[in-house]
Design an enzyme around this catalytic site. Sequence first.
Site, PDB file in Angstrom:
ATOM      1  N   ARG A 243       0.845  -1.204   0.000  1.00  8.96           N
ATOM      2  CA  ARG A 243       0.000   0.000   0.000  1.00  8.96           C
ATOM      3  C   ARG A 243       0.877   1.249   0.000  1.00  8.96           C
ATOM      4  O   ARG A 243       0.629   2.208  -0.744  1.00  8.96           O
ATOM      5  CB  ARG A 243      -0.896   0.012   1.242  1.00  8.96           C
ATOM      6  CG  ARG A 243      -2.109  -0.894   1.156  1.00  8.96           C
ATOM      7  CD  ARG A 243      -2.938  -0.830   2.436  1.00  8.96           C
ATOM      8  NE  ARG A 243      -3.320  -2.165   2.861  1.00  8.96           N
ATOM      9  CZ  ARG A 243      -3.311  -2.610   4.093  1.00  8.96           C
ATOM     10  NH1 ARG A 243      -2.934  -1.818   5.076  1.00  8.96           N
ATOM     11  NH2 ARG A 243      -3.674  -3.842   4.377  1.00  8.96           N
TER      12      ARG A 243
ATOM     13  N   GLU B 141      -9.982  -4.940   5.018  1.00  8.11           N
ATOM     14  CA  GLU B 141     -10.054  -6.358   4.636  1.00  8.11           C
ATOM     15  C   GLU B 141      -9.079  -7.176   5.471  1.00  8.11           C
ATOM     16  O   GLU B 141      -9.419  -8.257   5.971  1.00  8.11           O
ATOM     17  CB  GLU B 141      -9.733  -6.507   3.153  1.00  8.11           C
ATOM     18  CG  GLU B 141     -10.829  -6.046   2.216  1.00  8.11           C
ATOM     19  CD  GLU B 141     -10.417  -6.114   0.766  1.00  8.11           C
ATOM     20  OE1 GLU B 141     -11.296  -6.334  -0.091  1.00  8.11           O
ATOM     21  OE2 GLU B 141      -9.207  -5.947   0.471  1.00  8.11           O
ATOM     22  N   GLU B 142      -7.869  -6.671   5.626  1.00  6.76           N
ATOM     23  CA  GLU B 142      -6.867  -7.374   6.423  1.00  6.76           C
ATOM     24  C   GLU B 142      -7.356  -7.577   7.853  1.00  6.76           C
ATOM     25  O   GLU B 142      -7.236  -8.669   8.424  1.00  6.76           O
ATOM     26  CB  GLU B 142      -5.560  -6.584   6.405  1.00  6.76           C
ATOM     27  CG  GLU B 142      -4.413  -7.265   7.129  1.00  6.76           C
ATOM     28  CD  GLU B 142      -3.137  -6.448   7.091  1.00  6.76           C
ATOM     29  OE1 GLU B 142      -2.134  -6.907   7.672  1.00  6.76           O
ATOM     30  OE2 GLU B 142      -3.139  -5.342   6.508  1.00  6.76           O
ATOM     31  N   GLY B 143      -7.916  -6.537   8.441  1.00  5.71           N
ATOM     32  CA  GLY B 143      -8.400  -6.641   9.810  1.00  5.71           C
ATOM     33  C   GLY B 143      -9.579  -7.583   9.948  1.00  5.71           C
ATOM     34  O   GLY B 143      -9.631  -8.402  10.875  1.00  5.71           O
TER      35      GLY B 143
END
Length: 432
Positions: A127, A165-167
């Site tokens: 990112r 999304e990762e979390g």
Amino acid sequence: MEYKAKVIAGLLTATCVFSIIALILSAVNVKDVFLPPGTKYGLVFDAGSTHTALYVYQWPADKENGTGIVSQVESCTVNGSGISSYADDPAGAGASLKPCLAKAMTIIPAEQQRQTPTYLGATAGMRLLREQNSTKAEQVFAEVTKAIREYPVDFRGAQILTGNEEGSFGWITVNYLLDTLIKFSFAGKWEHPQNTEVLGALDLGGASTQITFQPGVTIEDKNTSVLFRLYGTNYSLYTHSYLCYGQTQALKRLIAALHQQAQRSVRRGLPFGEEGDVVFTITLLPQAFSGFYYTFSFLNLTSQQSLSHVNATVWDFCNKNWSKLVETFPENKEHLHTYCVVGLYILTLLVDGYKFDEHTWSNIHFSQKAGNTDIGWTLGFMLNLTNMIPTEALELVKGQQPSLWAGAISFIVLAIVTGLVAILLQCFWKSK
């Protein structure tokens, strides 16, 4: 001659009787049964800011209420740093993945490899690279895509996961592994656990940190809300990712400061308290993993000690003589200089940022694995993905009880043996 004819007739009669019995046994109590479901495989690359890992997953093809019962088969850590570190050598990023891909090919059956969905998910490191130089980020993705496509898998793309999304995928992993989403009951079937509170998830990576939980109230900010349907149940979650507040990025800002000043510097820079982001966190039962676990594990603080004990331990470590630390922990020399600052940063993040206090601190569980499975976003990603992978129809066959089947086989063998004996005797006596 008459005696010989009687012997042959007796053997042929026995052959017929045995055959009839075998036929009866094979037709008795026959039922329609389904063969056990086949096994599906999936590969997920976790391309983090500091390193990359490949995870091999499998699940029964029939699924439960539309979602797979996924288990981790293998994990493989890619040599070198994260793929974002190959900004000036994109081909190196692709080459670094090949040993782990080759290892995965030895695990997945050859006949299933081309049907194995394969993904690469990049997190905060990419990112940041995309924000700094989108061209270099695209070149890195082009090379890793080229490398993965050299292997006989169903590669479905490389992408940068959003922080949310990762979390949220990490939240799925935590709750799946700790049996709050689905559990195998004493009745021998998978069921949704009753009266079980889902857990929150705290993730600390190299370049970002995430907090995810089920708030129990309507989330008005759609940028921090996500909805999942897993095993037939809907979950509405709050999730927020803070880019540049991972431990590596924090170290870049703090490493030049004296340890005594580091905590004050972090407090001034934290982004919390402006949006009311964490007003529900004091009721959480959170699992803290990734960077939270590794630092606190080194400091021996993963056993739910009190906040005062944790605070004293971190400061005691920070006040130790450097040469004495190197002598005491020679095997950790490479990362030894980070544990003080990261320990202080974690304390500041959890206490000043997320508002945990002496009473709620004991709710936090610092974990690396649950069972034999790594805690991270990849398993949650794979679980959610199984919702979109079609269920294979179970194969219907005719079956019967093992005892009846064994009896039928026995009489078939007897019929064959007696028939062969009759034929051999007939041939022998004719030759005489």
